[in-house]
Design a protein around this motif. Structure first.
Motif, PDB file in Angstrom:
ATOM      1  N   GLY A 158       0.779  -1.231   0.000  1.00  0.00           N
ATOM      2  CA  GLY A 158       0.000   0.000   0.000  1.00  0.00           C
ATOM      3  C   GLY A 158       0.814   1.287   0.000  1.00  0.00           C
ATOM      4  O   GLY A 158       0.239   2.381   0.020  1.00  0.00           O
ATOM      5  N   SER A 184      -4.874   3.427  -5.912  1.00  0.00           N
ATOM      6  CA  SER A 184      -5.267   2.418  -4.940  1.00  0.00           C
ATOM      7  C   SER A 184      -5.309   1.067  -5.642  1.00  0.00           C
ATOM      8  O   SER A 184      -5.258   1.002  -6.865  1.00  0.00           O
ATOM      9  CB  SER A 184      -6.625   2.749  -4.314  1.00  0.00           C
ATOM     10  OG  SER A 184      -7.629   2.788  -5.316  1.00  0.00           O
ATOM     11  N   THR A 224       2.681   4.334  -1.559  1.00  0.00           N
ATOM     12  CA  THR A 224       2.415   5.012  -2.831  1.00  0.00           C
ATOM     13  C   THR A 224       3.500   6.034  -3.168  1.00  0.00           C
ATOM     14  O   THR A 224       4.216   6.524  -2.289  1.00  0.00           O
ATOM     15  CB  THR A 224       1.064   5.724  -2.799  1.00  0.00           C
ATOM     16  OG1 THR A 224       1.057   6.661  -1.710  1.00  0.00           O
ATOM     17  CG2 THR A 224      -0.069   4.740  -2.621  1.00  0.00           C
TER      18      THR A 224
END
Length: 120
Positions: A55, A70, A57
């Motif tokens: 997760g 996402s 980014t």
């Protein structure tokens, strides 16, 4: 064989929003990072945003604060929510996946791209 298929591109007015999706399918064991790149005619392909399996980014400076990446690991899908679009965001957007195939080979795959057009 692995396929990445993008969807969600189209025409939008400046200031509007679009959501891109990319579905990865085929002989996949696991997917590490997934990302979105874009390319204008005559220019190099550039990173827009990337996301790891955990997760984390990373965004290009030009989209930070406007775009959100996402992913749904269960569906092998990555999304790009694009808000406050500008005419300069008009490019072909490509999905990218860094993955391990069912045969335990590391590979990088690309989708065929989806066109985003922003009218001023």
């Amino acid at each position: 064989q692995v396929q990445l298929v993008e969807s969600g591109g189209g025409l939008v007015q400046a200031g509007g929003s679009l959501r891109l999706s990319c579905d990865a399918s085929g002989s996949i064991f696991s997917i590490n990072a997934m990302g979105w790149y874009r390319q204008a005619p005559g220019k190099q392909r550039e990173l827009v945003a990337a996301i790891t399996s955990g997760g984390s980014t990373n965004y290009a400076d030009s989209v930070t604060g406007r775009f959100t990446i996402s992913r749904d690991n269960a569906k092998n899908t990555v999304y790009l929510q694009m808000n406050r679009l500008k005419p300069e965001d008009k490019e072909v957007y490509y999905c990218n996946a860094d993955l391990v195939t069912s045969g335990y080979s590391y590979r990088i795959y690309w989708g065929k791209g989806t066109l985003v057009t922003v009218s001023s």
